[in-house]
Design a protein around this motif. Structure first.
Motif, short mmCIF file in Angstrom:
data_model
loop_
_atom_site.label_atom_id
_atom_site.label_comp_id
_atom_site.label_asym_id
_atom_site.label_seq_id
_atom_site.Cartn_x
_atom_site.Cartn_y
_atom_site.Cartn_z
N GLY A 292 23.05 25.25 63.27
CA GLY A 292 23.54 26.63 63.41
C GLY A 292 24.87 26.75 62.70
N ILE A 293 25.00 27.75 61.83
CA ILE A 293 26.21 27.94 61.03
C ILE A 293 26.94 29.19 61.49
CG2 ILE A 293 27.15 28.31 58.72
CD1 ILE A 293 24.90 26.68 57.59
N HIS A 294 28.22 29.03 61.81
CA HIS A 294 29.08 30.16 62.17
C HIS A 294 30.11 30.31 61.05
CE1 HIS A 294 27.50 30.21 66.34
NE2 HIS A 294 27.38 28.91 66.14
N GLY A 295 29.99 31.38 60.28
CA GLY A 295 30.87 31.58 59.14
C GLY A 295 32.12 32.37 59.51
N GLN A 296 33.05 32.44 58.54
CA GLN A 296 34.32 33.12 58.80
C GLN A 296 34.18 34.63 58.91
OE1 GLN A 296 37.00 32.99 55.32
NE2 GLN A 296 35.37 31.88 54.25
N HIS A 297 33.02 35.16 58.49
CA HIS A 297 32.81 36.61 58.61
C HIS A 297 32.00 36.97 59.84
CE1 HIS A 297 34.54 36.95 54.67
NE2 HIS A 297 33.60 36.18 54.14
N ALA A 298 31.71 35.98 60.69
CA ALA A 298 30.89 36.24 61.87
C ALA A 298 31.58 37.21 62.82
CB ALA A 298 30.60 34.93 62.61
N HIS A 299 32.93 37.20 62.85
CA HIS A 299 33.65 38.10 63.74
C HIS A 299 33.40 39.56 63.37
CE1 HIS A 299 35.29 34.32 64.72
NE2 HIS A 299 36.35 34.34 63.94
N HIS A 300 33.34 39.83 62.07
CA HIS A 300 33.10 41.21 61.63
C HIS A 300 31.66 41.63 61.93
CE1 HIS A 300 37.01 41.23 59.71
NE2 HIS A 300 36.71 40.08 59.10
N ALA A 301 30.71 40.69 61.82
CA ALA A 301 29.32 41.01 62.16
C ALA A 301 29.21 41.37 63.63
CB ALA A 301 28.43 39.82 61.84
N MET A 302 30.13 40.81 64.45
CA MET A 302 30.09 41.07 65.89
C MET A 302 30.35 42.54 66.22
SD MET A 302 32.24 39.02 68.80
CE MET A 302 33.77 39.76 68.25
N LEU A 303 30.89 43.31 65.28
CA LEU A 303 31.14 44.72 65.51
C LEU A 303 29.84 45.53 65.50
CD1 LEU A 303 34.29 45.18 63.22
CD2 LEU A 303 34.23 44.79 65.69
N LYS A 304 28.77 44.96 64.95
CA LYS A 304 27.51 45.68 64.86
C LYS A 304 26.68 45.48 66.12
CE LYS A 304 27.37 45.08 59.84
NZ LYS A 304 26.61 44.51 58.69
N SER A 305 26.09 46.57 66.58
CA SER A 305 25.34 46.54 67.84
C SER A 305 24.20 45.54 67.80
CB SER A 305 24.80 47.95 68.13
OG SER A 305 24.06 47.94 69.33
N GLU A 306 23.48 45.48 66.63
CA GLU A 306 22.33 44.57 66.56
C GLU A 306 22.77 43.11 66.66
OE1 GLU A 306 23.20 46.01 62.29
OE2 GLU A 306 23.13 46.84 64.30
#
Length: 552
Positions: free
Chosen positions: A126-140
């Motif tokens: 499982g890869i958690h990238g540095q942009h994962a925090h911004h993806a967290m803003l999306k409901s899906e």
């Protein structure tokens, strides 16, 4: 667990062979050295897209292979068994990309489609990238994080299957409804055509029989004359006929056979010919006795033949196919009658499946609600540790039966308040960049503990975090590394110092070309690297002391 990664001619890497161990591995290096290059290369083995630019300049191809131990990965073992791939205690994923951009993928030496590589890779890493925090803003993405933590796959699968079934039935019902007017017009035409063909009532094979009998009667005079001539030629001719000649030949052959038995076959064949002639005469005489010229019957046949050909032209089929065409039209007319009943039945099916889907979706929503409360407490505790002592995190789960989707009927919203006295608001409206990083990292670490992926990669997820908070992050990742293999690319000494082991990435020039190396550090080398991260280019006794403190 990831055991080994081999990289050949990938970007600025000429060759790297890296051995990995359990626990948390810190990966550091100077800015621009390519700290994430091993992660990018590993991504190729997991099915990520690639092109010819991946290949190191001057090389013919890039080759990356990753070796995994399957001791504690039952899902991966089952996947290999289900896909008929060699199953051992280890699994090797390999990917090659040619300079022409062509890619090939292998699992345990077997060529496989890229989709299979990606499917297996999801069970291994499982890869958690540095942009994962911004993806967290999306409901899906928020929904994905909650479901990953809840791990209610059976409920999710039941909802997805129910949704697809509903959509399939709705499409069929819509098609039936939209074509109702067309069916009415078609039904009227078919009724007229079937009635017309019912009245004519041509049976299967009848046209061929009529055609043959019509031909026979049309040539009746010629048939009688030819048959009579044949009978006369065979046996009834007064002056000469074949039967008389054969009788003479048989008598002669019998004499010859008495002189020489070698001529017995000639006698037998002539006798056989005589019998055949006599039987042929009998057949012709019998046929003549039954042959009648009936003008009325001939007229009936001619009329029916003409009508059949007329209807065949009207229906644009061959006359021999008219009877079969009649049956097809009757069958289609029957199916249109059935469609009227199907329309009502399908409407009932659609509603029944919708209710079944909503029942599964309601159970899934209840499960999400339970795990959301659990996750609320854990994330709130986590952000307290990450220097947000008054922060509060809450997941809003709203069930709306009008929002049917493959993921259920829930609207998920991550809510947060960072200061006392302020109400909970959507995370996208409240959290700053640093706060978002800390909340996102807390969620990633918590959810990672629940999933079964044996290796987790955190690629600079600590961006925007510093000071005492960074030390907490480091301890979180180290704690996670006690039960899961963790690879962490970081620029923070407080995080790097918590690794069970440490790898250093270095970029250098050799022979006029740029290369990257990645080497494990011993304790003294780790102190030097942590001191560099703490103090930059100038390493003092104080920074060395701080570095030793971090390692303790």
């Amino acid at each position: 667990m990831l055991c080994q990664l081999s990289i050949n001619n990938f970007a600025i890497v000429r060759f790297l062979e890296l051995d990995f161990r359990p626990g948390m591995t810190s990966i550091t290096g100077e800015t621009g050295a390519g700290k994430s290059i091993a992660i990018d290369a590993l991504g190729l083995c997991l099915g990520n897209r690639a092109d010819a630019n991946t290949v190191r300049p001057g090389a013919s191809k890039t080759e990356v292979s990753a070796r995994f131990s399957l001791d504690d990965i039952p899902l991966a073992k089952r996947w290999l068994e289900d896909n008929d791939l060699d199953l051992e205690q280890e699994c090797i994923l390999r990917r090659t990309i040619g300079s022409d951009g062509r890619s090939r993928a292998y699992i345990n030496g077997n060529p496989v489609p890229l989709a299979q590589l990606k499917s297996l890779g999801q069970l291994l890493i499982g890869i958690h990238g540095q942009h994962a925090h911004h993806a967290m803003l999306k409901s899906e993405h928020q929904l994905t994080l909650l479901d990953s933590y809840a791990n209610h796959r059976l409920l999710s699968d039941a909802v997805a299957a129910g949704y697809h079934r509903c959509k399939q039935l709705e499409a069929e019902l819509r098609q039936l409804t939209l074509s109702q007017q067309e069916r009415i017009a078609r039904k009227q035409l078919l009724q007229y055509q079937v009635e017309e063909l019912d009245e004519f009532d041509l049976k299967p094979g009848e046209f061929e029989e009529i055609e043959q009998e019509h031909k026979r009667l049309a040539n009746g005079t010629e048939l009688i004359a030819s048959c009579q001539a044949g009978v006369e030629l065979l046996s009834e001719g007064e002056e000469l006929n074949i039967e008389q000649l054969l009788n003479r030949a048989v008598t002669l052959a019998q004499q010859l056979e008495s002189y020489d038995p070698a001529l017995a076959n000639v006698n037998a064949m002539l006798n056989e010919a005589l019998i055949q002639v006599q039987e042929s005469t009998s057949e012709l005489q019998h046929y003549l006795s039954g042959l009648e010229l009936d003008p009325e019957h001939f007229a009936y046949l001619e009329e029916r033949l003409s009508k059949a050909m007329q209807l065949a032209r009207k229906h644009q089929v061959g006359a021999p196919l008219l009877a079969a065409h009649h049956e097809q039209l009757k069958a289609e007319l029957g199916s249109l009658d059935d469609d009227e009943h199907k329309l009502a039945e399908m409407a009932q099916q659609v509603e029944a499946n919708r209710q079944a889907y909503l029942a599964h979706a309601q159970k899934l929503s209840q499960s999400r609600g339970r795990y959301a409360k659990e996750l609320d407490k854990l994330v709130t505790q986590s952000i307290h540790q990450l220097n947000m002592p008054k922060g509060k995190f809450c997941i809003s789960v709203t069930f709306n039966p009008e929002m049917m989707s493959v993921n259920g009927c829930d609207q998920i919203e991550f809510m947060v308040t960072t200061n006392p006295g302020q109400p909970l608001q959507p995370i996208s409206k409240v959290a700053s960049g640093g706060e978002l990083s800390r909340i996102g990292l807390g969620i990633q670490v918590i959810t990672a503990k629940k999933v079964s992926t044996p290796t987790l990669i955190f690629d600079e997820v600590d961006v925007g975090i510093s000071g005492p908070t960074a030390a907490v992050v480091g301890r979180m990742l180290r704690s996670l590394g006690e039960s899961t293999q963790v690879l962490c690319v970081t620029h923070l000494p407080q995080v790097a110092g918590n690794g069970h082991q440490h790898m250093f990435v270095n970029k250098f020039n050799k022979g006029g070309s740029t290369e990257t190396s990645m080497t494990p550090l011993d304790k003294e080398q780790r102190i030097q690297e942590l001191a560099r991260l703490l103090g930059g280019d100038t390493i003092t006794s104080n920074t060395l002391a701080n570095a030793r403190e971090l390692l303790q």
